[in-house]
Design a protein around this motif. Structure first.
Motif, PDB file in Angstrom:
ATOM      1  N   ASN A  14       0.867  -1.090  -0.027  1.00  0.00           N
ATOM      2  CA  ASN A  14      -0.005   0.095  -0.097  1.00  0.00           C
ATOM      3  C   ASN A  14       0.918   1.265   0.089  1.00  0.00           C
ATOM      4  O   ASN A  14       0.255   2.070  -0.165  1.00  0.00           O
ATOM      5  CB  ASN A  14      -1.028  -0.033   1.387  1.00  0.00           C
ATOM      6  CG  ASN A  14      -1.887  -1.201   0.977  1.00  0.00           C
ATOM      7  OD1 ASN A  14      -2.723  -1.204   0.173  1.00  0.00           O
ATOM      8  ND2 ASN A  14      -1.966  -1.929   2.298  1.00  0.00           N
ATOM      9  N   GLY A  15       2.170   1.117   0.274  1.00  0.00           N
ATOM     10  CA  GLY A  15       3.121   2.200   0.076  1.00  0.00           C
ATOM     11  C   GLY A  15       4.616   2.054  -0.152  1.00  0.00           C
ATOM     12  O   GLY A  15       4.704   0.823   0.142  1.00  0.00           O
ATOM     13  N   SER A  16       5.396   3.101  -0.069  1.00  0.00           N
ATOM     14  CA  SER A  16       6.845   2.704  -0.071  1.00  0.00           C
ATOM     15  C   SER A  16       7.160   1.315  -0.667  1.00  0.00           C
ATOM     16  O   SER A  16       7.889   0.483  -0.309  1.00  0.00           O
ATOM     17  CB  SER A  16       7.189   2.300   1.357  1.00  0.00           C
ATOM     18  OG  SER A  16       7.163   3.714   2.274  1.00  0.00           O
ATOM     19  N   ILE A  17       6.923   1.348  -2.074  1.00  0.00           N
ATOM     20  CA  ILE A  17       6.968   0.132  -2.856  1.00  0.00           C
ATOM     21  C   ILE A  17       8.496   0.283  -3.294  1.00  0.00           C
ATOM     22  O   ILE A  17       8.750  -1.041  -3.383  1.00  0.00           O
ATOM     23  CB  ILE A  17       6.178   0.418  -4.285  1.00  0.00           C
ATOM     24  CG1 ILE A  17       4.768   0.964  -4.053  1.00  0.00           C
ATOM     25  CG2 ILE A  17       6.105  -0.792  -5.002  1.00  0.00           C
ATOM     26  CD1 ILE A  17       3.857   0.003  -3.479  1.00  0.00           C
ATOM     27  N   GLU A  18       9.152   1.209  -3.300  1.00  0.00           N
ATOM     28  CA  GLU A  18      10.550   1.187  -3.651  1.00  0.00           C
ATOM     29  C   GLU A  18      11.273   0.329  -2.613  1.00  0.00           C
ATOM     30  O   GLU A  18      12.572  -0.116  -3.027  1.00  0.00           O
ATOM     31  CB  GLU A  18      11.126   2.483  -3.599  1.00  0.00           C
ATOM     32  CG  GLU A  18      10.454   3.596  -4.790  1.00  0.00           C
ATOM     33  CD  GLU A  18       9.333   4.067  -4.229  1.00  0.00           C
ATOM     34  OE1 GLU A  18       9.039   4.031  -3.145  1.00  0.00           O
ATOM     35  OE2 GLU A  18       8.751   5.053  -4.985  1.00  0.00           O
ATOM     36  N   LEU A  19      10.847   0.152  -1.410  1.00  0.00           N
ATOM     37  CA  LEU A  19      11.492  -0.348  -0.169  1.00  0.00           C
ATOM     38  C   LEU A  19      11.775  -2.231  -0.832  1.00  0.00           C
ATOM     39  O   LEU A  19      12.394  -2.984  -0.680  1.00  0.00           O
ATOM     40  CB  LEU A  19      10.732  -0.443   0.965  1.00  0.00           C
ATOM     41  CG  LEU A  19      11.249   0.477   1.972  1.00  0.00           C
ATOM     42  CD1 LEU A  19      10.646   0.234   3.131  1.00  0.00           C
ATOM     43  CD2 LEU A  19      12.666   0.030   2.204  1.00  0.00           C
ATOM     44  N   ALA A  20      10.559  -2.527  -1.216  1.00  0.00           N
ATOM     45  CA  ALA A  20      10.646  -3.960  -1.797  1.00  0.00           C
ATOM     46  C   ALA A  20      11.621  -4.465  -2.445  1.00  0.00           C
ATOM     47  O   ALA A  20      12.445  -5.779  -1.931  1.00  0.00           O
ATOM     48  CB  ALA A  20       9.306  -4.465  -2.561  1.00  0.00           C
ATOM     49  N   PRO A  21      12.287  -4.193  -3.585  1.00  0.00           N
ATOM     50  CA  PRO A  21      13.342  -4.624  -4.157  1.00  0.00           C
ATOM     51  C   PRO A  21      14.736  -4.515  -3.250  1.00  0.00           C
ATOM     52  O   PRO A  21      15.487  -5.453  -3.363  1.00  0.00           O
ATOM     53  CB  PRO A  21      13.662  -4.058  -5.488  1.00  0.00           C
ATOM     54  CG  PRO A  21      12.532  -2.877  -5.420  1.00  0.00           C
ATOM     55  CD  PRO A  21      11.522  -3.105  -4.344  1.00  0.00           C
ATOM     56  N   ILE A  22      14.775  -3.453  -2.610  1.00  0.00           N
ATOM     57  CA  ILE A  22      15.730  -3.278  -1.749  1.00  0.00           C
ATOM     58  C   ILE A  22      15.919  -4.219  -0.873  1.00  0.00           C
ATOM     59  O   ILE A  22      17.223  -4.831  -0.516  1.00  0.00           O
ATOM     60  CB  ILE A  22      15.900  -1.696  -1.137  1.00  0.00           C
ATOM     61  CG1 ILE A  22      15.995  -0.762  -2.572  1.00  0.00           C
ATOM     62  CG2 ILE A  22      17.026  -1.421  -0.412  1.00  0.00           C
ATOM     63  CD1 ILE A  22      15.540   0.849  -1.902  1.00  0.00           C
ATOM     64  N   LEU A  23      14.910  -4.619  -0.216  1.00  0.00           N
ATOM     65  CA  LEU A  23      15.034  -5.678   0.981  1.00  0.00           C
ATOM     66  C   LEU A  23      14.903  -6.813   0.480  1.00  0.00           C
ATOM     67  O   LEU A  23      14.915  -7.841   1.216  1.00  0.00           O
ATOM     68  CB  LEU A  23      14.043  -5.230   2.024  1.00  0.00           C
ATOM     69  CG  LEU A  23      14.265  -3.806   2.691  1.00  0.00           C
ATOM     70  CD1 LEU A  23      12.830  -3.718   3.687  1.00  0.00           C
ATOM     71  CD2 LEU A  23      15.466  -3.728   3.525  1.00  0.00           C
ATOM     72  N   GLY A  24      14.633  -6.991  -0.798  1.00  0.00           N
ATOM     73  CA  GLY A  24      14.626  -8.630  -1.305  1.00  0.00           C
ATOM     74  C   GLY A  24      13.223  -8.979  -1.300  1.00  0.00           C
ATOM     75  O   GLY A  24      13.145 -10.282  -1.260  1.00  0.00           O
ATOM     76  N   LEU A  25      12.200  -8.115  -0.782  1.00  0.00           N
ATOM     77  CA  LEU A  25      10.786  -8.616  -0.856  1.00  0.00           C
ATOM     78  C   LEU A  25      10.237  -9.101  -2.183  1.00  0.00           C
ATOM     79  O   LEU A  25       9.651 -10.002  -2.565  1.00  0.00           O
ATOM     80  CB  LEU A  25       9.963  -7.369  -0.040  1.00  0.00           C
ATOM     81  CG  LEU A  25       8.632  -8.069  -0.080  1.00  0.00           C
ATOM     82  CD1 LEU A  25       8.347  -8.898   0.743  1.00  0.00           C
ATOM     83  CD2 LEU A  25       7.708  -6.621   0.380  1.00  0.00           C
ATOM     84  N   SER A  26      10.833  -8.060  -3.283  1.00  0.00           N
ATOM     85  CA  SER A  26      10.409  -8.716  -4.520  1.00  0.00           C
ATOM     86  C   SER A  26      11.574  -8.372  -5.515  1.00  0.00           C
ATOM     87  O   SER A  26      12.441  -7.721  -5.275  1.00  0.00           O
ATOM     88  CB  SER A  26       9.338  -7.615  -5.042  1.00  0.00           C
ATOM     89  OG  SER A  26       9.649  -6.496  -5.376  1.00  0.00           O
ATOM     90  N   ASP A  27      11.435  -8.947  -6.636  1.00  0.00           N
ATOM     91  CA  ASP A  27      12.499  -8.608  -7.972  1.00  0.00           C
ATOM     92  C   ASP A  27      12.216  -7.221  -8.437  1.00  0.00           C
ATOM     93  O   ASP A  27      13.243  -6.560  -8.740  1.00  0.00           O
ATOM     94  CB  ASP A  27      12.319  -9.677  -8.808  1.00  0.00           C
ATOM     95  CG  ASP A  27      12.438 -11.152  -8.375  1.00  0.00           C
ATOM     96  OD1 ASP A  27      13.583 -11.517  -7.508  1.00  0.00           O
ATOM     97  OD2 ASP A  27      11.681 -12.088  -8.674  1.00  0.00           O
ATOM     98  N   VAL A  28      10.994  -6.896  -8.968  1.00  0.00           N
ATOM     99  CA  VAL A  28      10.586  -5.881  -9.381  1.00  0.00           C
ATOM    100  C   VAL A  28       9.632  -5.221  -8.731  1.00  0.00           C
ATOM    101  O   VAL A  28       8.956  -5.797  -7.933  1.00  0.00           O
ATOM    102  CB  VAL A  28      10.664  -6.041 -10.672  1.00  0.00           C
ATOM    103  CG1 VAL A  28      11.623  -6.768 -11.554  1.00  0.00           C
ATOM    104  CG2 VAL A  28       9.314  -6.774 -11.219  1.00  0.00           C
ATOM    105  N   ILE A  29       9.402  -3.943  -9.034  1.00  0.00           N
ATOM    106  CA  ILE A  29       8.353  -3.213  -8.845  1.00  0.00           C
ATOM    107  C   ILE A  29       7.359  -2.688 -10.135  1.00  0.00           C
ATOM    108  O   ILE A  29       7.919  -2.372 -10.863  1.00  0.00           O
ATOM    109  CB  ILE A  29       8.456  -1.966  -7.602  1.00  0.00           C
ATOM    110  CG1 ILE A  29       9.158  -1.135  -8.367  1.00  0.00           C
ATOM    111  CG2 ILE A  29       9.105  -2.613  -6.591  1.00  0.00           C
ATOM    112  CD1 ILE A  29       9.425   0.256  -7.445  1.00  0.00           C
ATOM    113  N   VAL A  30       5.991  -2.558  -9.912  1.00  0.00           N
ATOM    114  CA  VAL A  30       5.358  -1.815 -10.930  1.00  0.00           C
ATOM    115  C   VAL A  30       4.774  -0.590 -10.014  1.00  0.00           C
ATOM    116  O   VAL A  30       4.061  -0.770  -9.196  1.00  0.00           O
ATOM    117  CB  VAL A  30       4.217  -2.728 -11.435  1.00  0.00           C
ATOM    118  CG1 VAL A  30       3.525  -2.055 -12.444  1.00  0.00           C
ATOM    119  CG2 VAL A  30       4.853  -3.752 -12.231  1.00  0.00           C
TER     120      VAL A  30
END
Lengths: 213, 375
Positions: A142-158
């Motif tokens: 729901n927010g701060s999407i950019e964090l996801a790849p940095i922390l390894g939560l995801s490979d990419v973001i849309v």
């Protein structure tokens, strides 16, 4: 029933909504009370037959689809994500940005793995990767999407990319553009029929205003 | 027995009035069973409003469905050829999900089907009945009319087909003129053709004006045929004095696999969604191996509850209080007398908690006295 029909207009809270209101104002649909500092939710200009209210940007299409608002200003991202049954009458050409796939600068996509995608827009992401026949794992945030790849939560973001500044500052970069986004003037389908003269006139004046600005 | 119309809710009132209307035009009531073999819907899923179907296994192992739609059940058994015309109406509960709502709902639906040889007369009759159905529901109504052949004909003429046609139809449906312009310039479609598509997308006008406005856009055989049919319909309807309140909106596109000719959609003020939808569906008939033509519509009565704008202020006109020592025969008589005057009366022993009433009366040996008046 009053002789003149009121047009209900849903504006998205925030910068885009304020900019859009200025266009309405310049097109002759001003409502001075909206500029007053107070906690009122609804602003009316009876003489002009208009009523404005501020709602959360992603809720604009819901208000419009269900007829609580006759007209609304919504980003194309919201329209694509929720695919509401409404009319999209004009492209306001403001709030321009793009929906893009972004990832860490050193990320190398490996097509033999399921791609993990973090996004606020799961439907747009699904549709995009479906069209590429790519298997993905959607992580709805729901927010701060950019964090996801940095922390390894995801490979990419849309996500929405405007200048790309946040991305660059965090060692990320946009890779593919999915679709260009801008603000749209949307209308409820039934209101468009019953208040046709008013809505068409408003739409014309707004488009004229956009063209001249 | 006579029933006072004021006691009925909007949807109940509409059911009775619509039934009367359709039978006045010689349509006969057609009842269908609650369940249908699932297979029927599986083959025609996109004809349904929502693809979710409530299923269960019957005692003999067949997969059954609670009807999500009535039209398929009706035409399943009729219309093998057009030697005989069937004029039917129905009033049934259907089970489906509705947009935005979670889970299945039971929805009351009324509609009519005309199956057989469909000529201009039959088409106009059905459109007229659609219009009259709306007028029964509200004073403030609009019937939008469109023709599948008109839009399809224009696209064929320009040479837009396949996936391109689908995306263009999507833009037309949302009256998204800016997207159409971008779409056309990407495909190097001529300026005149682009303008034609944009014009019919943006068009929304009373049928007479609209037909005048699009006359010069008409090109190709298919489009001409559609235009002529619309003109024919306009001719008949205006002759009957019923063309007012009928608008042309080519953005009302239904599934081209099922609908082929004229389609229409009805709206009433106060309901933010169409409440009537129909059209001629010869393509569906053909798909089901039938040779007859067909046209019909459905009225979604579940929406009408939103028209009961204000919830009733009072539960009852009068509450008549009595106590355990009162003469019950006299209490009953007093209440009956008031009811005969047309008031609703509720007899209550002691308490009036939670009852919203116009007037509170107290029964005592001497007669009835007024304790409270709210109006």
């Amino acid at each position: 029933m009053s002789l003149k029909q009121m047009i209900n207009i849903a504006l998205p809270k925030g910068r885009l909504g304020e900019k859009a209101y200025r266009v309405f104002e310049a097109a002759g649909y001003e409502c001075p009370s909206i500029r007053e500092e107070n906690r009122k939710l609804i602003f009316e200009n009876e003489e002009k037959g208009i009523r404005y209210f501020w709602v959360k940007p992603s809720d604009v299409v819901i208000y419009v689809e269900r007829g609580a608002a006759d007209i609304g200003i919504a980003g194309k991202d919201i329209i694509l994500e929720y695919s509401p049954d409404i009319y999209e009458l004009a492209d306001l050409g403001m709030g321009k940005c793009r929906m893009a796939v972004a990832c860490k600068r050193d990320f190398c996509d490996n097509r033999d793995r399921t791609l993990r995608v973090a996004t606020k827009f799961p439907n747009i992401a699904k549709k995009y990767y479906n069209s590429q026949s790519r298997e993905i794992d959607i992580i709805k945030l729901n927010g701060s999407i950019e964090l996801a790849p940095i922390l390894g939560l995801s490979d990419v973001i849309v996500d929405i990319v405007e200048t790309g500044k946040t991305l660059y500052e965090n060692n990320l970069e946009p890779r593919e553009t999915i679709v260009d986004i801008s603000a749209r003037l949307v209308a409820n389908k039934v209101s468009y029929k019953f208040k046709n003269a008013e809505i068409t006139a408003m739409c014309e004046k707004i488009s004229e205003q956009i063209k001249n600005s | 027995m006579s029933v006072s119309f004021t006691a009925l809710k909007n949807d109940e009132r509409a059911v009775f009035s619509l039934r009367e209307l359709y039978s006045r035009y010689g349509y006969v009531r057609h009842k269908v069973s609650k369940f249908e073999e699932y297979d029927l819907y599986a083959r025609n899923k996109s004809f349904l409003i929502s693809e979710n179907i409530l299923t269960f296994t019957d005692t003999d192992g067949r997969l059954m469905a609670l009807k999500p739609d009535v039209t398929l059940s009706i035409i399943k058994n009729i219309g093998n050829d057009d030697s005989q015309t069937h004029k039917l109406y129905y009033n049934e509960n259907v089970y489906r999900t509705s947009a935005g709502a979670d889970g299945f709902r039971e929805i009351m639906q009324t509609g009519l089907e005309c199956v057989g040889k469909i000529d201009l007369c039959a088409t106009c009759e059905v459109i007229l009945l659609a219009k009259k159905s709306l007028e029964i529901i509200s004073e403030n109504t609009i019937l939008d009319i469109s023709h599948m052949g008109f839009v399809a004909g224009l696209m064929e003429n320009i040479g837009i087909e396949g996936a391109d046609a689908d995306s263009l139809l999507g833009f037309i449906e949302h009256k998204n003129v800016s997207a159409i312009k971008a779409f056309c310039s990407e495909r190097a479609i001529s300026e005149a053709d682009t303008r034609a598509i944009c014009d019919i997308t943006a068009l929304y006008a009373p049928i007479g004006d609209a037909l005048e406005a699009v006359r010069d856009i008409v090109r190709g055989k298919k489009m001409k045929a559609a235009y002529d049919e619309l003109c024919g319909i306009y001719g008949v309807l205006s002759e009957c004095g019923s063309a007012d309140g009928i608008y042309v909106d080519f953005s009302t596109v239904n599934d081209m696999n099922y609908y082929n000719g004229v389609t229409f959609k009805g709206f009433v003020r106060g309901i933010p969604d169409g409440i009537l939808s129909g059209g001629s569906y010869d393509s569906l008939m053909k798909k089901m191996g039938k040779r007859a033509g067909a046209i019909g519509f459905a009225v979604y009565l579940d929406m009408l509850e939103r028209l009961d704008s204000e919830s009733e202020k009072y539960d009852v006109d009068t509450v008549l209080l009595y106590d355990s020592g009162s003469d019950m025969a006299q209490v009953a008589r007093a209440a009956e007398r008031m009811r005969a005057e047309g008031r609703s009366v509720r007899c209550e022993l002691g308490s009036t908690d939670g009852i919203r009433y116009r007037q509170l009366l107290k029964f005592s040996e001497g007669g009835v006295s007024v304790l409270e008046t709210n109006d």
